[in-house]
Scaffold this active site. Sequence first.
Site, PDB file in Angstrom:
ATOM      1  N   GLY A   1       0.824  -1.220   0.000  1.00 13.83           N
ATOM      2  CA  GLY A   1       0.000   0.000   0.000  1.00 13.83           C
ATOM      3  C   GLY A   1       0.848   1.255   0.000  1.00 13.83           C
TER       4      GLY A   1
ATOM      5  CG  ASN B   1       0.599   1.123   4.948  1.00 18.14           C
ATOM      6  OD1 ASN B   1       0.260   1.812   5.900  1.00 18.14           O
ATOM      7  ND2 ASN B   1       0.253   1.426   3.696  1.00 18.14           N
TER       8      ASN B   1
ATOM      9  CB  SER C   1      -6.132   0.846  13.641  1.00 18.40           C
ATOM     10  OG  SER C   1      -7.072   1.848  13.984  1.00 18.40           O
TER      11      SER C   1
ATOM     12  CE  LYS D   1      -6.058  -1.779  10.414  1.00 20.88           C
ATOM     13  NZ  LYS D   1      -4.855  -1.929   9.572  1.00 20.88           N
TER      14      LYS D   1
ATOM     15  CE1 TYR E   1      -9.241  -0.210   9.451  1.00 20.72           C
ATOM     16  CE2 TYR E   1      -9.359   0.838  11.601  1.00 20.72           C
ATOM     17  CZ  TYR E   1      -8.731   0.672  10.386  1.00 20.72           C
ATOM     18  OH  TYR E   1      -7.581   1.383  10.099  1.00 20.72           O
ATOM     19  CB  SER E   2     -12.635  -3.352  16.299  1.00 17.71           C
ATOM     20  OG  SER E   2     -12.595  -1.996  16.599  1.00 17.71           O
ATOM     21  CB  THR E   3     -12.864  -8.222  13.907  1.00 15.26           C
ATOM     22  OG1 THR E   3     -14.070  -8.020  14.618  1.00 15.26           O
ATOM     23  CG2 THR E   3     -12.552  -9.699  13.841  1.00 15.26           C
TER      24      THR E   3
HETATM   25  P1  NAP Z   1      -5.165   4.916   2.173  1.00 18.02           P
HETATM   26  O1  NAP Z   1      -4.684   6.315   2.030  1.00 18.02           O
HETATM   27  O2  NAP Z   1      -6.579   4.598   1.835  1.00 18.02           O
HETATM   28  O3  NAP Z   1      -4.169   3.947   1.360  1.00 18.02           O
HETATM   29  C1  NAP Z   1      -4.409   2.559   1.389  1.00 18.02           C
HETATM   30  C2  NAP Z   1      -3.312   1.803   0.674  1.00 18.02           C
HETATM   31  O4  NAP Z   1      -3.674   0.410   0.688  1.00 18.02           O
HETATM   32  C3  NAP Z   1      -3.182   2.218  -0.795  1.00 18.02           C
HETATM   33  O5  NAP Z   1      -1.843   2.161  -1.192  1.00 18.02           O
HETATM   34  C4  NAP Z   1      -4.011   1.158  -1.515  1.00 18.02           C
HETATM   35  O6  NAP Z   1      -3.588   0.892  -2.852  1.00 18.02           O
HETATM   36  C5  NAP Z   1      -3.762  -0.076  -0.662  1.00 18.02           C
HETATM   37  N1  NAP Z   1      -4.881  -0.998  -0.829  1.00 18.02           N
HETATM   38  C6  NAP Z   1      -6.219  -0.740  -0.657  1.00 18.02           C
HETATM   39  N2  NAP Z   1      -6.958  -1.795  -1.014  1.00 18.02           N
HETATM   40  C7  NAP Z   1      -6.085  -2.754  -1.440  1.00 18.02           C
HETATM   41  C8  NAP Z   1      -6.238  -4.065  -1.966  1.00 18.02           C
HETATM   42  N3  NAP Z   1      -7.436  -4.600  -2.187  1.00 18.02           N
HETATM   43  N4  NAP Z   1      -5.135  -4.754  -2.291  1.00 18.02           N
HETATM   44  C9  NAP Z   1      -3.903  -4.225  -2.120  1.00 18.02           C
HETATM   45  N5  NAP Z   1      -3.678  -2.986  -1.647  1.00 18.02           N
HETATM   46  C10 NAP Z   1      -4.764  -2.249  -1.314  1.00 18.02           C
HETATM   47  O7  NAP Z   1      -4.999   4.403   3.698  1.00 18.02           O
HETATM   48  P2  NAP Z   1      -4.089   4.948   4.905  1.00 18.02           P
HETATM   49  O8  NAP Z   1      -4.938   5.865   5.707  1.00 18.02           O
HETATM   50  O9  NAP Z   1      -2.761   5.399   4.418  1.00 18.02           O
HETATM   51  O10 NAP Z   1      -3.965   3.615   5.764  1.00 18.02           O
HETATM   52  C11 NAP Z   1      -2.802   2.811   5.725  1.00 18.02           C
HETATM   53  C12 NAP Z   1      -2.866   1.820   6.901  1.00 18.02           C
HETATM   54  O11 NAP Z   1      -2.966   2.548   8.116  1.00 18.02           O
HETATM   55  C13 NAP Z   1      -4.101   0.896   6.836  1.00 18.02           C
HETATM   56  O12 NAP Z   1      -3.746  -0.389   7.282  1.00 18.02           O
HETATM   57  C14 NAP Z   1      -5.063   1.561   7.820  1.00 18.02           C
HETATM   58  O13 NAP Z   1      -5.970   0.640   8.358  1.00 18.02           O
HETATM   59  C15 NAP Z   1      -4.087   2.086   8.868  1.00 18.02           C
HETATM   60  N6  NAP Z   1      -4.608   3.195   9.658  1.00 18.02           N
HETATM   61  C16 NAP Z   1      -4.955   4.386   9.101  1.00 18.02           C
HETATM   62  C17 NAP Z   1      -5.430   5.412   9.919  1.00 18.02           C
HETATM   63  C18 NAP Z   1      -5.834   6.749   9.388  1.00 18.02           C
HETATM   64  O14 NAP Z   1      -6.347   7.587  10.166  1.00 18.02           O
HETATM   65  N7  NAP Z   1      -5.615   7.053   8.118  1.00 18.02           N
HETATM   66  C19 NAP Z   1      -5.536   5.209  11.303  1.00 18.02           C
HETATM   67  C20 NAP Z   1      -5.197   3.977  11.826  1.00 18.02           C
HETATM   68  C21 NAP Z   1      -4.705   2.977  11.006  1.00 18.02           C
HETATM   69  P3  NAP Z   1      -4.345   1.572  -4.126  1.00 18.02           P
HETATM   70  O15 NAP Z   1      -3.812   2.971  -4.231  1.00 18.02           O
HETATM   71  O16 NAP Z   1      -3.972   0.724  -5.273  1.00 18.02           O
HETATM   72  O17 NAP Z   1      -5.821   1.542  -3.806  1.00 18.02           O
END
Ligand code: NAP
Length: 235
Positions: free
Chosen positions: A8, A76, A128, A145, A141-143
């Site tokens: 990601g 990620n 998370s 994470k 999501y909680s499950t």
């Molecule tokens: P994001 O901006 O939505 O980016 C998600 C990334 O995951 C993108 O590179 C996307 O690739 C990839 N992805 C999505 N669906 C996919 C799939 N089916 N197969 C392979 N790759 C896929 O998310 P983010 O906020 O940076 O989150 C990154 C991590 O941090 C996640 O695990 C999220 O749960 C965790 N997180 C985020 C937050 C927050 O507030 N943002 C808080 C806590 C935890 P594409 O560009 O190709 O779609």
Amino acid sequence: MKRVLITGASRGIGEGIAKRFSAEGAYVVGTATKKPELEQGFINQWIEADFSCNQSLEYYCNCLSGLEGFDICINNAGINIIKPLEDVSSKDYFRIQKINLESPYLISRALVSGMKSRGGGKIINIASIWGCITKKHRSLYSTMKTGIVGMTRALAVELAPSNILVNAVSPGFTMTDLTKNSLSIEQINLLTKDIPLGRFAEVDEIASIVTFLASEQNTYLTGQNIVVDGGFTTI
Ligand code: NAP
């Protein structure tokens, strides 16, 4: 030169982590469902894979086994699905399960033998705050994470004799596409009032903790979940 795999890496937190590793001189292999059209200098090699699809995930793990080994793996990639329990379909469950939990597990498995032959390694799973606390409509999501935090502990214990350190980083609210798609402006403004530091995290503030955990400075911290949330879960 350290070889780093970041799932990601096309956007958000993953992109921020990739920029950091690249600036530190690492060889960065990034994944996305589709390689971004604009050339991104901080990624040396892209692998396209959709982790929600069995064939793609299997193909991807085979590709990884065929590549030269990695020193660092950052699991990620992730999605969020917010719904009341009774509206959750099996399709929702299996989609988020594959992307958020099964893929980090299978990818870690695919990289371990390469890490062992390089004398050790670091695996960092992006979890998370919703793996520590929860709120309504976050059951999926909680499950997942919470699961990845458990997986982190188990792999840390199993891989410690091979000098592979495994940790989780649990971001709080971070301004990325995932957040913008999950929360309205009103919700963002309300939540900000409950964060002791009074703001959402910048992507780079998460990336700096990840790069520390993956660095030579971290020789003894393993099996932990580092919560980076501006104090949100402490109140
Ligand atoms: P994001 O901006 O939505 O980016 C998600 C990334 O995951 C993108 O590179 C996307 O690739 C990839 N992805 C999505 N669906 C996919 C799939 N089916 N197969 C392979 N790759 C896929 O998310 P983010 O906020 O940076 O989150 C990154 C991590 O941090 C996640 O695990 C999220 O749960 C965790 N997180 C985020 C937050 C927050 O507030 N943002 C808080 C806590 C935890 P594409 O560009 O190709 O779609």
